[in-house]
Every structure is written in C-alpha cells, then in structure tokens.
Design a protein around this motif. Sequence first.
Motif, PDB file in Angstrom:
ATOM      1  N   PRO A 100       0.799  -1.228   0.000  1.00 52.53           N
ATOM      2  CA  PRO A 100       0.000   0.000   0.000  1.00 52.53           C
ATOM      3  C   PRO A 100       0.830   1.276   0.000  1.00 52.53           C
ATOM      4  CG  PRO A 100       0.029  -0.939   2.190  1.00 52.53           C
ATOM      5  CD  PRO A 100       0.786  -1.890   1.315  1.00 52.53           C
ATOM      6  N   ARG A 102       2.986   4.271  -1.642  1.00 50.17           N
ATOM      7  CA  ARG A 102       2.683   4.994  -2.874  1.00 50.17           C
ATOM      8  C   ARG A 102       3.533   4.542  -4.056  1.00 50.17           C
ATOM      9  NH1 ARG A 102       2.461  11.633  -3.581  1.00 50.17           N
ATOM     10  NH2 ARG A 102       1.923  11.635  -5.800  1.00 50.17           N
ATOM     11  N   GLY A 149      -3.228   5.074   5.200  1.00 44.45           N
ATOM     12  CA  GLY A 149      -4.554   5.431   4.718  1.00 44.45           C
ATOM     13  C   GLY A 149      -5.608   4.380   5.034  1.00 44.45           C
ATOM     14  N   LEU A 154      -7.530   5.846   0.740  1.00 44.78           N
ATOM     15  CA  LEU A 154      -6.738   5.308  -0.370  1.00 44.78           C
ATOM     16  C   LEU A 154      -7.495   5.443  -1.692  1.00 44.78           C
ATOM     17  CD1 LEU A 154      -5.270   2.151   1.386  1.00 44.78           C
ATOM     18  CD2 LEU A 154      -3.944   4.076   0.495  1.00 44.78           C
ATOM     19  N   VAL A 165      -9.482  -2.734  -1.676  1.00 47.70           N
ATOM     20  CA  VAL A 165      -9.032  -2.331  -0.339  1.00 47.70           C
ATOM     21  C   VAL A 165      -9.635  -3.219   0.749  1.00 47.70           C
ATOM     22  CG1 VAL A 165      -8.588   0.051  -1.015  1.00 47.70           C
ATOM     23  CG2 VAL A 165     -10.874  -0.599  -0.231  1.00 47.70           C
TER      24      VAL A 165
END
Length: 279
Positions: A100, A102, A149, A154, A165
């Motif tokens: 997760p 970036r 997040g 997200l 997610v």
Amino acid sequence: SQLKNSPSIDCIKPARTTEESSRHFWLVRHGESTNNVKMDRIFAEPNLPQWKANLKFMLERDPDPKLSELGREQVSALHRHLALKALFSSHKPVLLYSSPLRRAIETAAALQKVLLGDNEIILKPSLCEGGGLYTTCAEDGTNSALPGGSPTELEHAYPNILLDVTNIPEEGWWSGKTIGKEDTEGPASEFWHRAAEVAQWIRDLRPPVGLENVIIVGHGALFDKVLCELLGLGRTSFQIAHVNTGVTHIEITNSQTRVHCINSPPVAATTSSGSHSTM
C-alpha cells in the motif's frame, strides 16, 4: 553471499503447465522513488561520515515517497521487461497484488494499464517495506509510526486506479503499531517474522482456476527476505538484491519451488540500483 542480476533462459519462455497444481509468481520491485534520489544525493556529499549521512537522510526522507521522474519511465517500460514479456504475450488473466505504499501502487498502476481485463490492484499491508510507515522527529531523532490510509482515503488518493481495499483496516493500513519503526535488525526481527508470513502466504495461495499467474509489487528488502524464506536459504548467509523494477519469477507446485529468474534487470541500463534498502 549475494544473488543478483541472475536471469535464466526460462525468463523468455511461456509459463509451463504440469499435471500437478502450478502457480507462477512475479515479484516486481517498485520503480525509483524520490527517496532513492534523495539518498543518492546525500551519500554522495563529500566529507560526510556515513552515520551523519544516515541521520540526515532519516530527517529528510518522505515517509511515503512517490516515484521519481526516472521511476515513472521505468514502470512505463515494464510491459517490455524480459521476465514479464511471456506473461503479457500470453494474454492470460493475472492476479495483481501490491504494497500500500505509494511508490508500489504507482508501479502496479502501470502494470494494471497493460494487463488483460479489469485487474484490481489488491492492496496487502504486509507487503510494505521494512520499518513500516513512520516519520522521524527532527528535535530528538525518535521515530513515530503513522497509521497509513484507510480504505476510503486510499480510494480518494488514487481516483483513477482500480483498487481492492478489502484487506485495509478502517483505522489505516499500518494502524495499531506501538513502536515508531518496525524492528528490522537481525534474524529474529519483526521484519523477518513478517517476511516469513508473506512467504507462507505465497506458498498457501490457491488462486481460482485460470488465475494461476500472480504479480506482487513490493520492495527490495522485503523481497530479499521473502525469497530467502521461500528457497530455504536461511536468515544470515544470503542477500538477494533487487534493483528498481527488477523482477523475480518463481513457480510453486505441490512438490517443489522452481526459480525461473532472480532480479532480472530492466531493459534500459539507465536505472539506478536503489541498493539502499527500505526506500
């Protein structure tokens, strides 16, 4: 010992099928991040002792950096990567997992664009890099964990990327951590424990029929440890390096683990090594 830049001829062969259950996994390290660039700059400063360089980087690093300009070029060329070429040309559906963080999501998004079908990027918190998500206080040098997040955050952060997610807690994907930075030192560290759990997850993963090809986008230090666990190399003797957008292809059957290639480097020779882990 180190294992790096070791592609085998199987990298350019289509995935083999056998009578026994066979799953193919491609471990893809993210492209160059802005932290990679920052670390290269800091460590190139003349007359700067390594301990001071480490401290300076810790204070200046971005807890969740994006891809650099070169990193975006690297991931845009992944569809031509030697270790992935046969997979793309087969036009078979693929399961796509990602850390997760970036830089990993941005790398997975480039793959999502060229894969067959509407592939969601399945976010899995345990695929994050060693140390987790944290920031360093400039006043006293202490580390503080960040929650990461939530599912909604997200999805709002990446409106043009199709994300799954389901595995993300509502409190944030790195929530509930009581320490500032995950322990990464030594074979009994929390990081090794998490890498062993990821390796077991890979062994146990039984995708639906037709989805036996799996891409996992993650990080160099994580993949080093996961592969040592998968291949039974122990926790002290080997380091399996991955350059930015380096790819490892393994095949797991009911009876054995086959290595097709390790850290197959990108086609372009302009990639930075990103040799400093946890970036």
